[in-house]
Scaffold this active site. Structure first.
Site, PDB file in Angstrom:
ATOM      1  N   GLU A  93       0.824  -1.201   0.000  1.00  0.00           N
ATOM      2  CA  GLU A  93       0.000   0.000   0.000  1.00  0.00           C
ATOM      3  C   GLU A  93       0.860   1.254   0.000  1.00  0.00           C
ATOM      4  OE1 GLU A  93      -3.373  -2.485   2.426  1.00  0.00           O
ATOM      5  OE2 GLU A  93      -2.850  -0.506   3.188  1.00  0.00           O
ATOM      6  N   CYS A 107       3.578   8.495   1.181  1.00  0.00           N
ATOM      7  CA  CYS A 107       4.032   7.563   2.215  1.00  0.00           C
ATOM      8  C   CYS A 107       4.206   6.201   1.546  1.00  0.00           C
ATOM      9  CB  CYS A 107       2.984   7.527   3.327  1.00  0.00           C
ATOM     10  SG  CYS A 107       3.382   6.376   4.637  1.00  0.00           S
ATOM     11  N   CYS A 114       5.851  -6.927   7.501  1.00  0.00           N
ATOM     12  CA  CYS A 114       6.964  -6.423   8.321  1.00  0.00           C
ATOM     13  C   CYS A 114       7.324  -7.476   9.361  1.00  0.00           C
ATOM     14  CB  CYS A 114       6.572  -5.117   9.021  1.00  0.00           C
ATOM     15  SG  CYS A 114       7.925  -4.434  10.020  1.00  0.00           S
ATOM     16  N   CYS A 118       5.736  -5.059  16.103  1.00  0.00           N
ATOM     17  CA  CYS A 118       5.296  -4.083  17.111  1.00  0.00           C
ATOM     18  C   CYS A 118       3.820  -4.358  17.423  1.00  0.00           C
ATOM     19  CB  CYS A 118       5.470  -2.660  16.588  1.00  0.00           C
ATOM     20  SG  CYS A 118       7.160  -2.326  16.059  1.00  0.00           S
ATOM     21  N   CYS A 121       0.705  -2.325  15.713  1.00  0.00           N
ATOM     22  CA  CYS A 121       0.743  -1.993  14.285  1.00  0.00           C
ATOM     23  C   CYS A 121       0.126  -3.095  13.437  1.00  0.00           C
ATOM     24  CB  CYS A 121       2.199  -1.759  13.879  1.00  0.00           C
ATOM     25  SG  CYS A 121       2.427  -1.548  12.110  1.00  0.00           S
ATOM     26  N   GLY A 160       6.498  -1.997   6.448  1.00  0.00           N
ATOM     27  CA  GLY A 160       7.849  -2.546   6.503  1.00  0.00           C
ATOM     28  C   GLY A 160       8.860  -1.684   7.221  1.00  0.00           C
ATOM     29  N   GLU A 161      10.011  -2.274   7.504  1.00  0.00           N
ATOM     30  CA  GLU A 161      11.116  -1.590   8.187  1.00  0.00           C
ATOM     31  C   GLU A 161      12.166  -1.228   7.127  1.00  0.00           C
ATOM     32  OE1 GLU A 161      12.168  -0.176  11.127  1.00  0.00           O
ATOM     33  OE2 GLU A 161      13.922   0.134   9.864  1.00  0.00           O
ATOM     34  N   SER A 191      11.826   6.406   8.203  1.00  0.00           N
ATOM     35  CA  SER A 191      11.419   6.146   9.583  1.00  0.00           C
ATOM     36  C   SER A 191      11.825   4.728   9.958  1.00  0.00           C
ATOM     37  CB  SER A 191       9.898   6.298   9.691  1.00  0.00           C
ATOM     38  OG  SER A 191       9.444   5.900  10.972  1.00  0.00           O
ATOM     39  N   SER A 214      10.934   5.696  15.463  1.00  0.00           N
ATOM     40  CA  SER A 214       9.664   5.350  16.124  1.00  0.00           C
ATOM     41  C   SER A 214       9.995   4.901  17.534  1.00  0.00           C
ATOM     42  CB  SER A 214       8.957   4.236  15.358  1.00  0.00           C
ATOM     43  OG  SER A 214       8.642   4.693  14.080  1.00  0.00           O
ATOM     44  N   LEU A 215      10.086   5.881  18.415  1.00  0.00           N
ATOM     45  CA  LEU A 215      10.554   5.576  19.768  1.00  0.00           C
ATOM     46  C   LEU A 215       9.431   4.953  20.611  1.00  0.00           C
ATOM     47  CD1 LEU A 215      12.832   5.784  21.847  1.00  0.00           C
ATOM     48  CD2 LEU A 215      12.122   8.140  22.299  1.00  0.00           C
ATOM     49  N   THR A 216       8.244   5.534  20.548  1.00  0.00           N
ATOM     50  CA  THR A 216       7.048   5.061  21.270  1.00  0.00           C
ATOM     51  C   THR A 216       7.152   5.268  22.782  1.00  0.00           C
ATOM     52  OG1 THR A 216       6.818   3.414  19.537  1.00  0.00           O
ATOM     53  CG2 THR A 216       5.335   3.190  21.416  1.00  0.00           C
ATOM     54  N   ASN A 290      -3.863   5.028  16.035  1.00  0.00           N
ATOM     55  CA  ASN A 290      -5.007   4.819  15.145  1.00  0.00           C
ATOM     56  C   ASN A 290      -5.548   3.415  15.379  1.00  0.00           C
ATOM     57  OD1 ASN A 290      -5.005   7.328  13.642  1.00  0.00           O
ATOM     58  ND2 ASN A 290      -3.048   6.636  12.802  1.00  0.00           N
ATOM     59  N   CYS A 338      -1.270   6.011   9.787  1.00  0.00           N
ATOM     60  CA  CYS A 338      -0.121   5.291  10.317  1.00  0.00           C
ATOM     61  C   CYS A 338      -0.555   4.018  10.999  1.00  0.00           C
ATOM     62  CB  CYS A 338       0.559   6.112  11.409  1.00  0.00           C
ATOM     63  SG  CYS A 338       1.359   7.542  10.820  1.00  0.00           S
TER      64      CYS A 338
HETATM   65  N1  SAH Z   1       8.665   0.462  10.215  1.00  0.00           N
HETATM   66  C1  SAH Z   1       9.012   1.827  10.284  1.00  0.00           C
HETATM   67  C2  SAH Z   1       8.224   2.680   9.328  1.00  0.00           C
HETATM   68  C3  SAH Z   1       6.785   2.325   9.153  1.00  0.00           C
HETATM   69  S1  SAH Z   1       5.732   2.470  10.583  1.00  0.00           S
HETATM   70  C4  SAH Z   1       8.860   2.348  11.687  1.00  0.00           C
HETATM   71  O1  SAH Z   1       8.341   1.634  12.530  1.00  0.00           O
HETATM   72  O2  SAH Z   1       9.303   3.463  11.922  1.00  0.00           O
HETATM   73  C5  SAH Z   1       5.374   4.225  10.511  1.00  0.00           C
HETATM   74  C6  SAH Z   1       4.903   4.850  11.834  1.00  0.00           C
HETATM   75  O3  SAH Z   1       3.593   4.409  12.180  1.00  0.00           O
HETATM   76  C7  SAH Z   1       5.787   4.519  12.997  1.00  0.00           C
HETATM   77  O4  SAH Z   1       6.160   5.686  13.673  1.00  0.00           O
HETATM   78  C8  SAH Z   1       4.892   3.654  13.867  1.00  0.00           C
HETATM   79  O5  SAH Z   1       5.258   3.765  15.194  1.00  0.00           O
HETATM   80  C9  SAH Z   1       3.533   4.224  13.574  1.00  0.00           C
HETATM   81  N2  SAH Z   1       2.396   3.356  13.892  1.00  0.00           N
HETATM   82  C10 SAH Z   1       2.333   2.013  13.816  1.00  0.00           C
HETATM   83  N3  SAH Z   1       1.096   1.576  14.154  1.00  0.00           N
HETATM   84  C11 SAH Z   1       0.362   2.667  14.450  1.00  0.00           C
HETATM   85  C12 SAH Z   1      -1.003   2.872  14.822  1.00  0.00           C
HETATM   86  N4  SAH Z   1      -1.874   1.873  14.921  1.00  0.00           N
HETATM   87  N5  SAH Z   1      -1.420   4.151  15.030  1.00  0.00           N
HETATM   88  C13 SAH Z   1      -0.587   5.189  14.868  1.00  0.00           C
HETATM   89  N6  SAH Z   1       0.702   5.051  14.478  1.00  0.00           N
HETATM   90  C14 SAH Z   1       1.180   3.801  14.274  1.00  0.00           C
HETATM   91 FE1  SF4 Z   2       6.986  -2.775  11.291  1.00  0.00          FE
HETATM   92 FE2  SF4 Z   2       7.052  -0.125  11.745  1.00  0.00          FE
HETATM   93 FE3  SF4 Z   2       4.786  -1.539  12.099  1.00  0.00          FE
HETATM   94 FE4  SF4 Z   2       6.798  -1.864  13.790  1.00  0.00          FE
HETATM   95  S1  SF4 Z   2       5.623   0.042  13.474  1.00  0.00           S
HETATM   96  S2  SF4 Z   2       5.588  -3.529  12.876  1.00  0.00           S
HETATM   97  S3  SF4 Z   2       8.559  -1.662  12.444  1.00  0.00           S
HETATM   98  S4  SF4 Z   2       5.852  -1.210  10.163  1.00  0.00           S
END
Ligand code: SAH
Ligand code: SF4
Length: 370
Positions: A93, A107, A114, A118, A121, A160-161, A191, A214-216, A290, A338
């Site tokens: 996508e 994007c 991936c 996480c 996600c 993906g990463e 990212s 993506s520190l979280t 989200n 996201c």
């Molecule tokens: N894999 C890479 C890039 C893709 S994810 C990464 O993790 O950075 C892109 C962004 O979406 C990241 O910052 C991730 O933390 C965020 N993300 C993942 N799931 C989400 C969700 N359900 N709601 C909001 N942001 C989310």
């Molecule tokens: Fe992969 Fe990024 Fe989603 Fe984590 S947040 S599962 S690294 S796409």
């Protein structure tokens, strides 16, 4: 599937690779083709300054773009999401977001699925299929541009990463910056979930893109439970790699904080974040989670943070001296925000019927002969 699917897609090749692949054609032919790609040519037949016989020959040996657009959704807020089916059947996508000033950001995805897992996600829940090649990555950009017009920024924040697919990411960036789109690397953000060898490699060998982590949460113990990548890439090592990147590339990094209601919005998360950011030139981007149906964390359903929770965290962070921005919520109605990517992967047709399909508004940079 279109004729030529499976043949190399020229739009995703760095300029020198394209020239080598086209040899023994003279270099100016490769330049002509690149120029057509940058002007939005859809097929080799659009390239009216190439001899007819050459256009036919190219059409037999190559394609211009990888994959086929198999679904398109438009959110009422203007966000567009495309499902692109690759030659082996996987669907990835790509999303186009438009900000308040009308600037468009693409994007893009770098992997089908991936492997990072996480817990919050959707893409992570799909598991990993494979890396995309540079043409499959760059073609997403060209497909979005064909539908919507000029694009100001690219973010590798799709599926993906990116730093686990750095070789192909580099080639795609070379194609987008040096060949098909003349894009500035300053307008490209990658990212990462925090893959230390990838950040180091990028620091040493470029290209100098904008970097987002993506520190979280900067609470290492909580982060391990939310983002399994943390086990092999502990936060002190991530920070050191970011510092190195900053030295080399001279760029401010973004710390992305997906806010999970009741989980990582505590006072100690704000304090840990301030500690992590110390010594870095960093801006914090708050991203309210989200919703993704059925996602749970240690047995409890995840929930969105409420407004008060976000406001309290934000003011704590600001009091601690951090620069904080908040990401718009775009594309949620079409699962294009996201972390929601993956909805088209299994059911493109159904998705198209139940939402507003994209109506292409004509090719923006109309191919006009010379
Ligand atoms: N894999 C890479 C890039 C893709 S994810 C990464 O993790 O950075 C892109 C962004 O979406 C990241 O910052 C991730 O933390 C965020 N993300 C993942 N799931 C989400 C969700 N359900 N709601 C909001 N942001 C989310
Ligand atoms: Fe992969 Fe990024 Fe989603 Fe984590 S947040 S599962 S690294 S796409």
């Amino acid at each position: 599937m279109s004729p030529g699917a499976g043949n190399p897609a020229l739009s995703g090749l760095p300029p020198e690779e394209m020239a080598a692949l086209l040899a023994p054609l003279p270099a100016y032919r490769a330049r002509q083709i690149r120029s057509w790609i940058s002007r939005g040519a859809g097929t080799f037949d659009d390239m009216t300054d190439l001899p007819l016989s050459l256009r036919a020959e190219l059409g037999k040996r190559f394609t211009l773009y990888a994959g086929e657009v198999s679904a398109g959704l438009r959110d009422p807020d203007g966000t567009v999401k495309l499902g692109i089916t690759l030659s082996d059947g996987y669907c990835v996508e790509a999303v186009l977001l438009t900000d308040g000033e009308g600037r468009r950001t693409a994007c893009l995805s770098t992997q089908a699925g991936c492997p990072m897992g996480c817990v919050f996600c959707k893409t992570g829940a799909l598991g990993f299929h494979r890396n995309l090649d540079s043409s499959e990555i760059a073609s997403q950009f060209f497909r979005l541009r064909e539908i919507e017009g000029d694009i100001a920024n690219i973010v590798f924040m799709g599926m993906g990463e990116p730093l686990l697919n750095l070789g192909e990411l580099r080639r795609a960036v070379a194609a987008l910056t040096g060949g098909g789109a003349d894009f500035s690397p300053r307008r490209i953000t990658v990212s990462t979930s925090g893959v230390v060898p990838g950040i180091r490699d990028l620091a040493e060998n470029g290209p100098r893109l904008r970097l987002a982590l993506s520190l979280t949460t900067a609470d290492e113990e909580l982060r391990r439970r939310l983002m399994p990548v943390t086990a092999a890439n502990p936060l002190p090592a991530v920070k050191e790699a970011l510092r190195r990147y900053q030295e080399r590339a001279g760029r401010r990094v973004t710390l992305e904080m997906v806010l999970l209601g009741g989980i990582n919005t505590r006072p100690q998360d704000a304090e840990a974040l301030a500690e992590f950011a110390r010594g870095l030139d960093a801006a914090v981007n708050l991203i309210p989670w989200n919703p993704v149906e059925g996602m749970r964390f240690e047995g409890r359903p995840l929930r969105e943070p409420d407004a008060g929770e976000i406001a309290r965290l934000r003011s704590r962070l600001e009091k601690l001296g951090l620069t904080v921005t908040r990401r718009f919520r775009k594309g949620r109605a079409i699962g294009g925000a996201c972390g929601q990517l993956g909805t088209l992967a299994g059911g493109a047709d159904q998705a198209l019927q139940s939402r507003t399909p994209v109506t292409p508004q004509g090719r923006p940079r109309r191919v006009t002969g010379q």
